[in-house]
Design an enzyme around this catalytic site. Structure first.
Site, PDB file in Angstrom:
ATOM      1  N   LYS A  96       0.829  -1.215   0.000  1.00 10.48           N
ATOM      2  CA  LYS A  96       0.000   0.000   0.000  1.00 10.48           C
ATOM      3  C   LYS A  96       0.861   1.262   0.000  1.00 10.48           C
ATOM      4  CE  LYS A  96      -2.131  -0.929   3.918  1.00 10.48           C
ATOM      5  NZ  LYS A  96      -1.493  -2.199   4.331  1.00 10.48           N
ATOM      6  N   ARG A 127      -9.291   0.869   9.232  1.00  9.17           N
ATOM      7  CA  ARG A 127      -8.954  -0.505   9.595  1.00  9.17           C
ATOM      8  C   ARG A 127     -10.056  -1.166  10.418  1.00  9.17           C
ATOM      9  NH1 ARG A 127      -2.956   0.310   9.142  1.00  9.17           N
ATOM     10  NH2 ARG A 127      -1.899  -1.648   9.526  1.00  9.17           N
ATOM     11  N   ARG A 175      11.685  -6.428   5.014  1.00 10.43           N
ATOM     12  CA  ARG A 175      11.579  -4.983   5.279  1.00 10.43           C
ATOM     13  C   ARG A 175      12.125  -4.661   6.668  1.00 10.43           C
ATOM     14  NH1 ARG A 175       5.761  -2.062   4.859  1.00 10.43           N
ATOM     15  NH2 ARG A 175       5.470  -2.869   6.957  1.00 10.43           N
ATOM     16  N   ARG A 179      12.225  -1.582  11.598  1.00  8.73           N
ATOM     17  CA  ARG A 179      10.904  -1.508  12.258  1.00  8.73           C
ATOM     18  C   ARG A 179      10.701  -2.717  13.156  1.00  8.73           C
ATOM     19  NH1 ARG A 179       5.649  -0.182   8.606  1.00  8.73           N
ATOM     20  NH2 ARG A 179       4.615  -1.302  10.292  1.00  8.73           N
ATOM     21  N   ARG A 194      -0.580  -9.471  13.146  1.00 10.05           N
ATOM     22  CA  ARG A 194      -1.092  -8.358  12.319  1.00 10.05           C
ATOM     23  C   ARG A 194      -1.960  -8.898  11.179  1.00 10.05           C
ATOM     24  NH1 ARG A 194       4.465  -5.884  11.109  1.00 10.05           N
ATOM     25  NH2 ARG A 194       3.444  -4.314   9.819  1.00 10.05           N
TER      26      ARG A 194
HETATM   27  P1  AMP Z   1       1.128   0.198   9.230  1.00  4.04           P
HETATM   28  O1  AMP Z   1       2.341   1.032   8.997  1.00  4.04           O
HETATM   29  O2  AMP Z   1      -0.059   0.669   8.433  1.00  4.04           O
HETATM   30  O3  AMP Z   1       1.406  -1.282   9.026  1.00  4.04           O
HETATM   31  O4  AMP Z   1       0.718   0.374  10.761  1.00  4.04           O
HETATM   32  C1  AMP Z   1       1.592   0.003  11.809  1.00  4.04           C
HETATM   33  C2  AMP Z   1       0.812  -0.115  13.092  1.00  4.04           C
HETATM   34  O5  AMP Z   1       0.226   1.151  13.424  1.00  4.04           O
HETATM   35  C3  AMP Z   1      -0.360  -1.080  13.078  1.00  4.04           C
HETATM   36  O6  AMP Z   1       0.033  -2.424  13.337  1.00  4.04           O
HETATM   37  C4  AMP Z   1      -1.236  -0.519  14.185  1.00  4.04           C
HETATM   38  O7  AMP Z   1      -0.738  -0.839  15.463  1.00  4.04           O
HETATM   39  C5  AMP Z   1      -1.056   0.984  13.988  1.00  4.04           C
HETATM   40  N1  AMP Z   1      -2.059   1.540  13.044  1.00  4.04           N
HETATM   41  C6  AMP Z   1      -1.823   2.086  11.819  1.00  4.04           C
HETATM   42  N2  AMP Z   1      -2.961   2.498  11.241  1.00  4.04           N
HETATM   43  C7  AMP Z   1      -3.955   2.179  12.115  1.00  4.04           C
HETATM   44  C8  AMP Z   1      -5.378   2.320  12.085  1.00  4.04           C
HETATM   45  N3  AMP Z   1      -6.008   2.861  11.023  1.00  4.04           N
HETATM   46  N4  AMP Z   1      -6.070   1.893  13.174  1.00  4.04           N
HETATM   47  C9  AMP Z   1      -5.465   1.355  14.241  1.00  4.04           C
HETATM   48  N5  AMP Z   1      -4.139   1.168  14.322  1.00  4.04           N
HETATM   49  C10 AMP Z   1      -3.381   1.572  13.268  1.00  4.04           C
END
Ligand code: AMP
Length: 193
Positions: free
Chosen positions: A14, A89, A128, A134, A146
């Protein structure tokens, strides 16, 4: 205005694709994951709260996430559209997004799911994690959690927009350029209108 939700499990590409679309069409990428990591790197109260969830691969509570998203949208008016990357989400987040856009006489125009199988996701994220450092990309059990959170809590968002015929699926496997081409084929005709 053209508002796109780029949808898919972690590691489906994404962020990579949102950056390409931003460059190409001038739409603004809003990644809630990036926003949380920014808060975290600055040790803000919001970042500290988010960290406890992110470290386990759980979702940050909707109340926190929705407020942060709203601030980002309101700080960036006047763009030709937004690419929501990693948001919504949950169905509650989708309803909040619809409400926020409706206040501005806008709406979600399209949701595109990048489809990638679980084992490919695990491989991509572990790789990654090596490159980016990360923490949530370095532990296979957190990655698997996740993926489970995506299936249980996030995947209903696809059906939510499908009811309005706004959801579509694209294979997330192939080269970055190939996948970008698939997305463009869907988006371009809609931008003309
Ligand atoms: P991402 O970079 O999108 O994979 O997000 C990393 C982490 O941030 C996720 O595993 C969640 O803990 C948190 N996070 C990101 N976006 C959201 C969202 N829309 N709602 C809740 N938690 C989020």
């Amino acid at each position: 205005m053209y508002n796109l939700i780029l949808f898919g499990p972690p590691g489906s590409g994404k962020g990579t694709q949102a950056k390409i679309l931003q460059e190409k069409f001038g739409l603004l990428q809003i990644s809630t994951g990036d926003l949380f990591r920014y808060e975290l790197s600055n040790n803000t109260p919001l970042g500290i709260e988010a960290r406890s969830y992110m470290d386990k691969g759980e979702l940050v509570p909707d109340s926190v996430t929705i407020g942060m998203l709203r601030n980002k949208v309101e700080a960036n008016p006047g763009v030709p559209g937004y690419i929501f990357d990693g948001f919504p989400r949950t169905t509650a987040q989708a309803i909040a997004l619809d409400d926020l856009l409706a206040e501005k006489s806008q709406a979600v125009d399209q949701l595109i799911l990048l489809e990638v199988i679980d084992d490919e996701i695990v491989d991509r994220l572990l790789k990654r994690g090596e490159d980016s450092g990360r923490a949530d990309d370095q532990d296979e059990s957190i990655i698997r959690n996740r993926i489970e959170v995506f299936k249980a809590q996030t995947s209903p968002v696809f059906a939510f927009y499908q009811e309005r015929n706004l959801s579509t699926t694209v294979p997330g496997i192939g080269s970055i350029t190939e996948i970008a081409g698939r997305l463009e084929a869907i988006i371009k005709p809609q931008l003309v209108n």
